[in-house]
Design an enzyme around this catalytic site. Structure first.
Site, PDB file in Angstrom:
ATOM      1  CB  ALA A  21      -0.953  -0.041   1.146  1.00  0.00           C
ATOM      2  CB  CYS A  29      -3.810  -9.369   3.731  1.00  0.00           C
ATOM      3  SG  CYS A  29      -2.768 -10.669   4.129  1.00  0.00           S
ATOM      4  CG  ASP A  30      -2.148  -9.573  10.590  1.00  0.00           C
ATOM      5  OD1 ASP A  30      -1.250  -9.828  10.419  1.00  0.00           O
ATOM      6  OD2 ASP A  30      -2.761  -9.184  11.750  1.00  0.00           O
ATOM      7  CB  VAL A  31       1.605 -10.929   6.187  1.00  0.00           C
ATOM      8  CG1 VAL A  31       1.524 -10.043   4.985  1.00  0.00           C
ATOM      9  CG2 VAL A  31       2.408 -10.324   7.287  1.00  0.00           C
ATOM     10  CE1 TYR A  74      13.805  -4.596   8.783  1.00  0.00           C
ATOM     11  CE2 TYR A  74      16.157  -4.142   8.228  1.00  0.00           C
ATOM     12  CZ  TYR A  74      14.693  -4.166   8.062  1.00  0.00           C
ATOM     13  OH  TYR A  74      14.543  -3.977   6.673  1.00  0.00           O
ATOM     14  CB  SER A  95      13.624 -10.566  10.796  1.00  0.00           C
ATOM     15  OG  SER A  95      13.944  -9.356  10.416  1.00  0.00           O
ATOM     16  CE  LYS A  96      13.605  -7.202   6.290  1.00  0.00           C
ATOM     17  NZ  LYS A  96      12.681  -7.445   5.123  1.00  0.00           N
TER      18      LYS A  96
END
Length: 252
Positions: free
Chosen positions: A16, A66-68, A151, A154-155
């Site tokens: 979005a 949507c909530d992923v 972060y 996670s990446k």
């Protein structure tokens, strides 16, 4: 392993605003048939689709709230019933150093779960017609430094997932290409919440003195350029407004 966006049906999570929106816009500029934007921000998503349809033609862009983390089964079923999807762009992400669990859920678990759902759907050995899983990672997926510990964790996982699932062995069996882009520092909303309180002053100095900021438009264009030529299992970097390059295995 060249791939043309023309006439492709493309799903973009977190599409979005920011990078997701720019990637969506660029795919439509390159001739995508339908762009399905998934986002938890309903008002922003509806407005994004209005703008894209005004620019590229009515019905070219579609929005689904949507909530992923929560909505994979419901939303994927809705999509698969209506469309023949060619590409999933795993873009939704957060930078929240106050919550390790939320960071891992959004940036890692959701990426893997959505990726595997669409990978199974696309597999040529199971009746699919192949496609691409495109993960939006980060330079923090291969660099290390004191900042953004959650972060980065996670990446790093996203980069490992891309290289492993995208290995040519898996591609030869499935016909599904898996690639990733690692953007450098980019001027988006994700840059808030980027350090622990006791790191904040030093990290702000780094941001002021050592960082070359990029625009979301630059990354969106680079992402779609990479889509056209990237080999499966490869991870690409776009940082400091420099040309696209392959990501190293590790970098200080």
């Amino acid at each position: 392993m060249a791939s043309d966006p023309t006439d492709k049906v493309i799903v973009v999570t977190g599409g979005a605003r920011g990078l997701g929106y720019e990637i969506s816009d660029q795919f439509l500029q390159k001739g995508a048939k339908t762009l399905i934007i998934l986002d938890i921000l309903e008002d922003v998503g509806v407005n994004a689709v209005k703008t894209l349809n005004k620019k590229h033609g009515e019905g070219k862009a579609v929005f689904i709230k949507c909530d992923v983390i929560k909505d994979l089964e419901k939303v994927s079923e809705e999509i698969f019933q209506k469309y023949q999807v060619d590409v999933l762009v795993n873009n939704a992400g957060i930078l929240n150093e106050a919550s390790f669990r939320q960071t891992i859920e959004v940036n890692c678990i959701a990426v893997v779960e959505w990726g595997m759902k669409f990978w199974e759907y696309m597999r040529t050995d199971k009746g699919g017609r192949g496609g691409t899983i495109y993960n939006i990672a980060s330079i923090y997926g291969y660099q290390y430094s004191p900042w953004a510990v959650y972060y980065k964790t996670s990446k790093y996982a996203v980069v490992g997932y891309t290289r492993s699932l995208g290995h040519p062995y898996n591609y030869d069996k499935s016909g599904v290409r898996v690639i990733a882009i690692c953007p450098g520092f980019t001027d988006t909303a994700i840059l808030t919440g980027n350090s622990w309180d006791w790191q904040k002053e030093d990290f702000e100095k780094v941001m002021q003195n050592d960082v070359i900021m990029q625009t979301p438009e630059t990354i969106g264009k680079a992402a779609v350029d990479i889509f056209t030529f990237a080999e499966t299992g490869t991870v690409w970097v776009k940082e400091n407004n420099e040309p696209i390059r392959l990501a190293p295995l590790c970098e200080t």
